[in-house]
Design an enzyme around this catalytic site. Sequence first.
Site, PDB file in Angstrom:
ATOM      1  N   ALA A  42      79.877 154.741  86.107  1.00 51.57           N
ATOM      2  CA  ALA A  42      80.714 155.915  86.357  1.00 51.57           C
ATOM      3  C   ALA A  42      80.920 156.068  87.855  1.00 51.57           C
ATOM      4  O   ALA A  42      79.955 156.034  88.630  1.00 51.57           O
ATOM      5  CB  ALA A  42      80.081 157.182  85.791  1.00 51.57           C
ATOM      6  N   LYS A  43      82.166 156.219  88.258  1.00 50.52           N
ATOM      7  CA  LYS A  43      82.509 156.515  89.651  1.00 50.52           C
ATOM      8  C   LYS A  43      82.220 157.990  89.881  1.00 50.52           C
ATOM      9  O   LYS A  43      82.858 158.859  89.310  1.00 50.52           O
ATOM     10  CB  LYS A  43      83.989 156.215  89.904  1.00 50.52           C
ATOM     11  CG  LYS A  43      84.509 156.658  91.265  1.00 50.52           C
ATOM     12  CD  LYS A  43      86.005 156.396  91.346  1.00 50.52           C
ATOM     13  CE  LYS A  43      86.594 156.903  92.664  1.00 50.52           C
ATOM     14  NZ  LYS A  43      86.717 158.373  92.722  1.00 50.52           N
TER      15      LYS A  43
END
Length: 322
Positions: free
Chosen positions: A174-175
């Site tokens: 996940a960014k």
Amino acid sequence: MKIMVEDIVGVLGIVPTPATADAHRWDTSNSINFEETEKMIKMVDAAGVEIIMANGTFGEGATLTRREHLDFTKCIVETNARSRPFFAGVTTMNTRDTIERGRELMDVGADGLFVGRPMWLSMDQKDIVRYYKDIAEALPGVPLVVYDNPIAFKAKISAEAYVALAEIPEIVAAKHVGGPTLEPDMIAVGNKMRILPLAPEWYPMAEKHPELAKACWTGGIACAPSPIVANSKAILSGNLELAKEITAKLKWAEAPMFPGGDLARFMDYSIQIGHIRFKAAGLIDPGPSRPPYIEVPAEYVPGAIECGQRWAQLEKEFGAQH
């Protein structure tokens, strides 16, 4: 190329979408500068960036036509030639279009998908989890990177939702936008998925949680890949003193980009500011931004230029070391 969580190591460099000179016009039929795109991807590959991502916010996933999005993805795939994993960005206004677009991008050779969520309304945390579950069910085995941007998507993914997302086998990372929730979110998911800090926030997390902080994301890769890759090598080799020094320089380079130090003010014009800083950095010609995101307050321009120029200084410094 089957990408697992353990394969998410190093820098995930998010690239812009170089534009033709007439890209600012509504009647432009093809706004992708393919020559500049090929140059950019070859540069990123040569610099040693571990993973490529595209079509987030400043990558103008929201302003490209469907055809442009597909053609841009094809260009990256062909230029990259599977030398490193490539996550194609896909964000639409609903689940079904995201799935359909995702299938198209995988069909032309993307290795995985960088998936934002619909922006019309804020989404309940249960709806966020269901959204990603639906995409994973529709695209079994396709590696997914979650795009967590609270300003763009009108809600932060909670730690509880992250725990649920980490149980979805397709989700590998996940960014993360960073800030005070970065560490607890990272701890909450453990090694079931990578929570990706911004490059300048990687070193502090790697110092405290070396077993978890094995990768970062950056939007500055087309400004100056060399210092960002140098930071990655320092962290992954355990040379944290060097990483601390490089991190200070990365923060210095990015600081002028945020008007008054305000992330929210930056986000309102991140596409336009991005084009200015990429041009000032001098490695690629980004061209103009695409409609409807054209105007930018005059007082924001000097900071964007300064940011690009600082990146250029770092590229000269670190590029000379190779």
